[in-house]
Design a protein around this motif. Structure first.
Motif, PDB file in Angstrom:
ATOM      1  N   GLU A  14       0.876  -1.127   0.047  1.00 53.02           N
ATOM      2  CA  GLU A  14      -0.030   0.118   0.060  1.00 53.02           C
ATOM      3  C   GLU A  14       0.914   1.382   0.091  1.00 53.02           C
ATOM      4  OE1 GLU A  14      -3.354   2.341  -0.109  1.00 53.02           O
ATOM      5  OE2 GLU A  14      -3.260   0.171  -0.372  1.00 53.02           O
ATOM      6  N   CYS A  15       1.889   1.222   0.782  1.00 51.69           N
ATOM      7  CA  CYS A  15       2.820   2.593   0.982  1.00 51.69           C
ATOM      8  C   CYS A  15       3.442   2.545  -0.618  1.00 51.69           C
ATOM      9  CB  CYS A  15       4.030   2.119   2.077  1.00 51.69           C
ATOM     10  SG  CYS A  15       4.946   3.475   2.308  1.00 51.69           S
ATOM     11  N   ALA A  16       4.009   1.370  -1.138  1.00 58.58           N
ATOM     12  CA  ALA A  16       4.493   1.680  -2.466  1.00 58.58           C
ATOM     13  C   ALA A  16       3.741   2.294  -3.397  1.00 58.58           C
ATOM     14  CB  ALA A  16       5.163   0.371  -3.106  1.00 58.58           C
ATOM     15  N   LYS A  17       2.366   2.082  -3.343  1.00 60.22           N
ATOM     16  CA  LYS A  17       1.469   2.496  -4.220  1.00 60.22           C
ATOM     17  C   LYS A  17       1.302   4.072  -3.961  1.00 60.22           C
ATOM     18  CE  LYS A  17      -1.898  -1.092  -3.915  1.00 60.22           C
ATOM     19  NZ  LYS A  17      -3.046  -1.469  -3.959  1.00 60.22           N
ATOM     20  N   LYS A  18       1.061   4.458  -2.749  1.00 53.88           N
ATOM     21  CA  LYS A  18       0.921   5.806  -2.392  1.00 53.88           C
ATOM     22  C   LYS A  18       2.217   6.588  -3.136  1.00 53.88           C
ATOM     23  CE  LYS A  18      -2.399   5.526   1.262  1.00 53.88           C
ATOM     24  NZ  LYS A  18      -3.285   5.596   0.366  1.00 53.88           N
ATOM     25  N   ILE A  19       3.423   6.076  -2.808  1.00 52.03           N
ATOM     26  CA  ILE A  19       4.809   6.569  -3.093  1.00 52.03           C
ATOM     27  C   ILE A  19       4.505   6.903  -4.932  1.00 52.03           C
ATOM     28  CG2 ILE A  19       7.209   6.449  -3.322  1.00 52.03           C
ATOM     29  CD1 ILE A  19       7.217   4.892  -0.870  1.00 52.03           C
ATOM     30  N   ARG A  20       4.291   5.938  -5.543  1.00 57.20           N
ATOM     31  CA  ARG A  20       4.099   6.021  -6.887  1.00 57.20           C
ATOM     32  C   ARG A  20       3.098   7.061  -7.215  1.00 57.20           C
ATOM     33  NH1 ARG A  20       8.590   4.788  -6.979  1.00 57.20           N
ATOM     34  NH2 ARG A  20       9.533   2.734  -7.063  1.00 57.20           N
ATOM     35  N   ALA A  21       2.222   7.390  -6.693  1.00 62.03           N
ATOM     36  CA  ALA A  21       1.173   8.515  -6.631  1.00 62.03           C
ATOM     37  C   ALA A  21       1.385   9.776  -6.331  1.00 62.03           C
ATOM     38  CB  ALA A  21      -0.182   7.934  -6.152  1.00 62.03           C
ATOM     39  N   MET A  22       2.700   9.814  -5.748  1.00 63.83           N
ATOM     40  CA  MET A  22       3.045  11.174  -5.307  1.00 63.83           C
ATOM     41  C   MET A  22       3.225  12.247  -6.391  1.00 63.83           C
ATOM     42  SD  MET A  22       6.006  10.568  -2.320  1.00 63.83           S
ATOM     43  CE  MET A  22       5.510  10.370  -0.696  1.00 63.83           C
ATOM     44  N   SER A  23       2.855  13.423  -6.253  1.00 61.93           N
ATOM     45  CA  SER A  23       2.952  14.536  -7.439  1.00 61.93           C
ATOM     46  C   SER A  23       4.353  14.857  -7.662  1.00 61.93           C
ATOM     47  CB  SER A  23       2.020  15.769  -7.049  1.00 61.93           C
ATOM     48  OG  SER A  23       2.590  16.329  -5.777  1.00 61.93           O
ATOM     49  N   ASP A  24       5.345  14.790  -6.849  1.00 60.58           N
ATOM     50  CA  ASP A  24       6.740  15.218  -6.784  1.00 60.58           C
ATOM     51  C   ASP A  24       7.506  13.988  -7.661  1.00 60.58           C
ATOM     52  OD1 ASP A  24       9.603  15.209  -6.552  1.00 60.58           O
ATOM     53  OD2 ASP A  24       9.543  16.155  -4.673  1.00 60.58           O
ATOM     54  N   PRO A  25       7.857  14.239  -9.105  1.00 60.47           N
ATOM     55  CA  PRO A  25       8.320  13.396  -9.749  1.00 60.47           C
ATOM     56  C   PRO A  25       9.721  12.746  -9.217  1.00 60.47           C
ATOM     57  CG  PRO A  25       8.663  15.562 -10.832  1.00 60.47           C
ATOM     58  CD  PRO A  25       7.922  15.619  -9.536  1.00 60.47           C
ATOM     59  N   LYS A  26      10.412  13.440  -8.455  1.00 63.49           N
ATOM     60  CA  LYS A  26      11.535  12.662  -8.064  1.00 63.49           C
ATOM     61  C   LYS A  26      11.301  11.609  -6.965  1.00 63.49           C
ATOM     62  CE  LYS A  26      16.269  13.703  -5.879  1.00 63.49           C
ATOM     63  NZ  LYS A  26      16.259  13.319  -4.653  1.00 63.49           N
ATOM     64  N   LYS A  27      10.487  12.208  -6.203  1.00 63.09           N
ATOM     65  CA  LYS A  27       9.903  11.202  -4.920  1.00 63.09           C
ATOM     66  C   LYS A  27       9.027   9.916  -5.440  1.00 63.09           C
ATOM     67  CE  LYS A  27      10.370  14.433  -1.556  1.00 63.09           C
ATOM     68  NZ  LYS A  27       9.944  15.127  -0.095  1.00 63.09           N
ATOM     69  N   SER A  28       8.389  10.258  -6.633  1.00 59.30           N
ATOM     70  CA  SER A  28       7.598   9.153  -7.168  1.00 59.30           C
ATOM     71  C   SER A  28       8.262   8.300  -7.775  1.00 59.30           C
ATOM     72  CB  SER A  28       6.304   9.966  -7.874  1.00 59.30           C
ATOM     73  OG  SER A  28       6.776  10.219  -9.111  1.00 59.30           O
ATOM     74  N   LYS A  29       9.546   8.403  -8.294  1.00 55.37           N
ATOM     75  CA  LYS A  29      10.263   7.580  -9.041  1.00 55.37           C
ATOM     76  C   LYS A  29      11.296   6.713  -8.224  1.00 55.37           C
ATOM     77  CE  LYS A  29       9.133   9.340 -13.427  1.00 55.37           C
ATOM     78  NZ  LYS A  29       7.943   9.454 -13.294  1.00 55.37           N
TER      79      LYS A  29
END
Length: 125
Positions: free
Chosen positions: A64-79
């Motif tokens: 679930e946490c990984a899904k939320k990270i991938r959905a972040m608006s910050d492109p650096k953080k989401s990748k």
């Protein structure tokens, strides 16, 4: 280039401490979280170069946490590279991990030589 910053998401203090020591020996800067909510809080406050994510954690699991990270608006953080660490990898397929955006996974007990190698393969890109 400064040292790379790794977030260890693991609810077991023992595994967290061993992993921290091994990675500090490799000159990584380490931060830790005990559950998925703490991971998201830590990421809101600072940048990391990779996350080692236990799958079975309280409050919010690693999937679930990984899904939320991938959905972040910050492109650096989401990748950010996410390496799952799990005691029950047999319950998941590579497809399951890929579906939530986890880059790679390792079975517990962790082989720390493999972990260091895997981490550097993502961080040296």
């Amino acid at each position: 280039m400064g040292s790379k910053k790794i977030l260890i998401a693991e609810d077991s203090s023992v595994i967290q401490n061993i992993t921290r020591k091994v990675l500090q020996f490799q000159n990584y800067e380490i931060d830790t979280a005990k559950d998925g909510l703490q991971v998201l809080e830590a990421m809101a406050m600072q940048d990391f170069d990779a996350i080692l994510m236990d799958i079975n954690m309280p409050k919010m699991d690693g999937m679930e946490c990984a899904k939320k990270i991938r959905a972040m608006s910050d492109p650096k953080k989401s990748k950010i590279p996410i390496i799952a660490i799990t005691g029950n990898a047999r319950n998941y397929t590579a497809k399951d991990f890929n579906a939530v955006g986890i880059n790679d996974y390792m079975q517990k007990p962790v082989n720390f030589d493999d972990l260091v190698e895997k981490l550097s393969s993502y961080l040296d890109k």
